[in-house]
Motif scaffolding. Structure first.
Motif, short mmCIF file in Angstrom:
data_model
loop_
_atom_site.label_atom_id
_atom_site.label_comp_id
_atom_site.label_asym_id
_atom_site.label_seq_id
_atom_site.Cartn_x
_atom_site.Cartn_y
_atom_site.Cartn_z
N SER A 78 -9.78 7.62 4.58
CA SER A 78 -8.39 7.94 5.42
C SER A 78 -8.50 8.90 6.34
O SER A 78 -7.90 8.47 7.45
CB SER A 78 -7.60 8.43 4.28
OG SER A 78 -7.30 7.84 3.05
N ILE A 79 -9.56 9.52 6.31
CA ILE A 79 -9.73 10.76 7.40
C ILE A 79 -10.30 10.10 8.65
O ILE A 79 -10.04 10.08 9.76
CB ILE A 79 -10.66 11.78 7.02
CG1 ILE A 79 -9.89 12.77 5.91
CG2 ILE A 79 -11.29 12.56 8.26
CD1 ILE A 79 -10.96 13.74 5.52
N PHE A 132 0.17 6.88 3.70
CA PHE A 132 1.02 8.24 3.43
C PHE A 132 2.18 7.58 2.60
O PHE A 132 2.44 6.36 2.38
CB PHE A 132 1.37 8.84 4.50
CG PHE A 132 0.07 9.48 5.00
CD1 PHE A 132 -0.14 10.71 4.87
CD2 PHE A 132 -0.59 8.93 6.26
CE1 PHE A 132 -1.44 11.46 5.37
CE2 PHE A 132 -1.55 9.60 6.90
CZ PHE A 132 -1.93 10.91 6.63
N GLY A 133 2.92 8.55 2.13
CA GLY A 133 4.35 8.12 1.52
C GLY A 133 3.89 7.79 0.06
O GLY A 133 2.86 8.03 -0.36
N MET A 164 0.95 -1.10 0.03
CA MET A 164 -0.05 0.14 0.13
C MET A 164 0.81 1.43 0.02
O MET A 164 2.11 1.14 -0.53
CB MET A 164 -1.09 -0.23 1.20
CG MET A 164 -1.88 -1.21 1.24
SD MET A 164 -2.89 -1.46 2.43
CE MET A 164 -3.88 -2.87 2.56
N GLY A 165 0.27 2.39 0.26
CA GLY A 165 1.05 3.65 0.30
C GLY A 165 0.23 4.57 -0.45
O GLY A 165 -0.23 4.14 -1.45
N GLY A 166 0.19 5.86 -0.02
CA GLY A 166 -0.32 7.03 -0.79
C GLY A 166 -1.72 6.83 -0.90
O GLY A 166 -2.28 7.50 -2.06
N LEU A 167 -2.63 6.26 -0.03
CA LEU A 167 -3.92 6.25 -0.39
C LEU A 167 -5.02 7.35 -0.06
O LEU A 167 -5.92 7.46 -0.24
CB LEU A 167 -4.60 4.75 0.36
CG LEU A 167 -4.01 3.47 0.02
CD1 LEU A 167 -4.48 2.41 0.68
CD2 LEU A 167 -4.22 3.40 -1.58
N PHE A 168 -4.19 8.06 0.91
CA PHE A 168 -4.99 9.39 1.61
C PHE A 168 -5.55 10.10 0.27
O PHE A 168 -6.80 10.72 0.46
CB PHE A 168 -4.12 10.26 2.30
CG PHE A 168 -4.88 11.30 3.15
CD1 PHE A 168 -5.13 10.69 4.49
CD2 PHE A 168 -5.03 12.38 2.67
CE1 PHE A 168 -5.81 11.86 5.34
CE2 PHE A 168 -5.91 13.26 3.48
CZ PHE A 168 -6.09 13.05 4.56
#
Length: 640
Positions: free
Chosen positions: A367-368, A428-429, A356-360
């Protein structure tokens, strides 16, 4: 208003009957049936709560059993603890069912899933309102059955079938101890009613043994050390099932059992000490495993085990209100965590955090709410988990348990670390693989928003701002509660410190240094890392000590050769084919057969009635005449 409390579990049971018998006919409407009846249970729970505030209380419904000079009445417990649990279970359970519409919409066994959810709710609600241990145990076993049905819901997967079997067998071990404890209590006191436990005042060691046996049931259901190994494997079930099990039903039942029988544990401080120590061991062990787990649902599973351990620790140090307070707040933010994880899985089709990563940016609503839930469980003020966790820390410190206080504080640090490890890796990321993420539908995100609201504000009910309203409401007679003691600012300060320290360490490991620091620490402490990542080898130890010896004993006692036994074991493991055939047979001949039988009965009866309605007056007069003759004959016979 409380006189209808006994109907609270009846409504979801009606939904179960409708969906199990007519689910294939009504299809997607089965979800609305379950949600409707669950909502009705929630509304009745509100009326029960209002009635309790107005002075109404427990009552008897009917006589259940009568033998010798002993009578067992089916009664309903209406007190602060049951009212709190009724509201939590019906509210969270209803939201999970709404969410399930989107999550399970493409599943071919859609209606059966909602039937099982309704039965699960029925069992848990029956357990909550029971006024005696026997009725409690019936609901308790119903919860165990439903957990098996739902964990192994996708039984065509061998891992799911094994997980359901493992959960069922492991919890039965604890349940055996629980049942022996009920029998022991009955032979000592001649009663199985909860109200009689509060009247006990003795140092008889048999009560100490009974308390420990009852606690065995809680160890199994709430996945406490050493019967904790089933819960991570239970992630094989659909994610809404995980949310229901971890937040509002099965695992909460163990903590509720200890709280419900707390008067028995108070008779002997040694029994409370056992509860506290087991809770501390469980909390630390599970939290440490969560720090190195990469499956998003298993991280949350170990988190649940750890938080349940923290509740047990709170109860064990004399913090009745603290333990039950954390039970309430945990239900909301843990349900939110699992449903957010399910939304992520629904959007990216993987459970591996390392992919995963960067899903926000792509899943903002999920995500919130995910971050809100993480802040709540990490104990960041003013989110709900802060207030309830702080109560446990304060009770441990105030009641003279520095070792258990240290264990709870370290657990809080690890919780903050592993939860934000999950958040940073998933949301994130930079993306670490080609994932075509998309936000979940409204039917899934709206329940997330509602649960996020509770995760932020529900803890304020037990805060100094409301003069510790929850603690004053839930407090047991004879126990001090927060109104009588000052706020422990040392415990509060340390709680806030470890929450932010855990987040900072997680940021340093997984964002600032992009896992380079984590990999170097892992290499430096490789033996410890291997021990934790292999879950302290509990599964391997149990397999060596119990499973394999049991199989060898079966070979010796049965006289079968090794090949026959191995084939028998493989056949048992391949239960998926048998289950599918049984379910197909059940649907075809029982469900469809009953529906067709109802149709045939109405068809035959209507045909007979049509023959009677000839339209000829002389026929009607003839029938009336013979009817009068029969009435006269019966009267004459009765007179003689």
């Amino acid at each position: 208003m409380v006189k209808f409390t006994h109907l609270i579990p009846v409504f979801p049971f009606i939904a179960f009957l409708i969906n199990i018998f007519f689910g294939r006919k009504i299809k997607k409407v089965s979800a609305l049936v379950s949600i409707l009846f669950s909502t009705v249970s929630f509304l009745v729970s509100i009326f029960t709560f209002i009635g309790f505030l107005n002075g109404e209380g427990s009552y008897v419904v009917y006589r259940f059993l009568s033998f010798n000079n002993t009578a067992l009445d089916f009664g309903v417990t209406v007190d602060a603890l049951s009212c709190m649990m009724l509201l939590v279970v019906t509210c969270v359970g209803t939201l999970i069912q709404v969410y399930s519409i989107g999550y399970m919409e493409k599943d071919p066994r859609f209606s059966r899933f909602f039937a099982y959810l309704s039965l699960f709710m029925t069992s848990m609600l029956s357990l909550i309102i029971a006024d005696n241990l026997l009725m409690f145990y019936m609901g308790w076993e119903g919860v165990g059955l439903c957990s098996y049905l739902l964990i192994s819901f996708w039984f065509e997967k061998m891992s799911a079938a094994r997980a359901g079997m493992k959960a069922f067998i492991t919890t039965r071990i604890g349940d055996t101890g629980f049942f022996i404890g009920i029998l022991l209590l009955y032979f000592i006191t001649g009663s199985v009613y909860f109200k009689d436990l509060s009247a006990l005042d003795t140092q008889n060691n048999l009560f100490y043994i009974a308390a420990l046996l009852i606690f065995c049931g809680a160890i199994g259901k709430s996945a406490q050390f050493p019967l904790h190994t089933w819960l991570p494997d239970a992630m094989e079930g659909p994610t809404p099932v995980s949310a229901l099990i971890h937040a509002a039903t099965m695992v909460a039942a163990g903590v509720y059992l200890v709280a419900r029988t707390y008067s028995l544990f108070m008779l002997n401080e040694a029994s409370l000490a056992v509860v506290g120590v087991i809770g501390a061991i469980t909390a630390l062990m599970a939290a440490s495993i969560a720090t190195v787990t990469n499956d998003i649902k298993r991280v949350l599973a170990y988190s649940t085990i750890s938080q349940l351990g923290l509740m047990m620790l709170g109860l064990g140090v004399g913090g009745y209100s603290a333990g039950t307070f954390h039970l309430m707040t945990h239900a909301f933010f843990k349900a939110l965590l699992f449903l957010c994880a399910g939304s992520v899985i629904h959007g990216v089709q993987t459970q591996d955090l390392l992919k995963m990563g960067g899903l926000f940016k792509k899943m903002k609503a999920t995500s919130i709410t995910f971050v809100i839930a993480a802040l709540a469980i990490a104990g960041v003020p003013p989110f709900s988990g802060f207030w309830s966790k702080d109560e446990i820390l304060a009770e441990a410190l105030n009641n003279g348990h520095p070792v258990l206080f240290s264990a709870a504080l370290l657990t809080s640090l690890l919780t903050s670390f592993y939860m934000f490890r999950l958040i940073f890796l998933a949301l994130f990321g930079r993306p670490r693989s080609e994932l075509h993420a998309h936000e979940s539908p409204k039917v899934m995100t709206i329940p997330l928003g509602i649960l996020a609201f509770f995760s932020i504000f529900i803890g304020l009910l037990g805060s100094p701002f409301t003069h510790h309203a929850f603690q004053n409401f839930i407090a047991m007679p004879g126990l001090h509660h927060q109104e009588e003691i000052a706020v422990n600012y040392l415990a509060m300060g340390l709680s806030i410190l470890v929450a932010f320290l855990g987040i900072a360490l997680s940021y340093l490991f997984y964002i600032r240094n992009n896992k380079i620091l984590a990999e170097s620490v892992r290499a430096k402490f490789k033996p410890l890392y291997n021990l934790i990542s292999n879950k302290y080898y509990f599964d391997e130890i149990y397999d060596f000590l119990f499973v394999k010896p049991a199989l060898r004993l079966a070979r010796i006692s049965s006289g079968f050769d090794s090949g026959v036994v191995d084939r028998a074991v493989n056949l048992a493991a391949s239960q998926t084919i048998v289950l599918s055939k049984i379910q197909a047979w059940f649907d075809r001949y029982i469900v469809d057969g009953l529906v067709n039988l109802v149709g045939i009965v109405f068809q035959v009866s209507s045909g007979a009635l049509r023959r009677m309605q000839t339209g000829l007056i002389q026929n009607y007069l003839l029938v009336a005449f013979f009817g009068i003759i029969l009435v006269i004959i019966f009267k004459l016979i009765g007179g003689n």
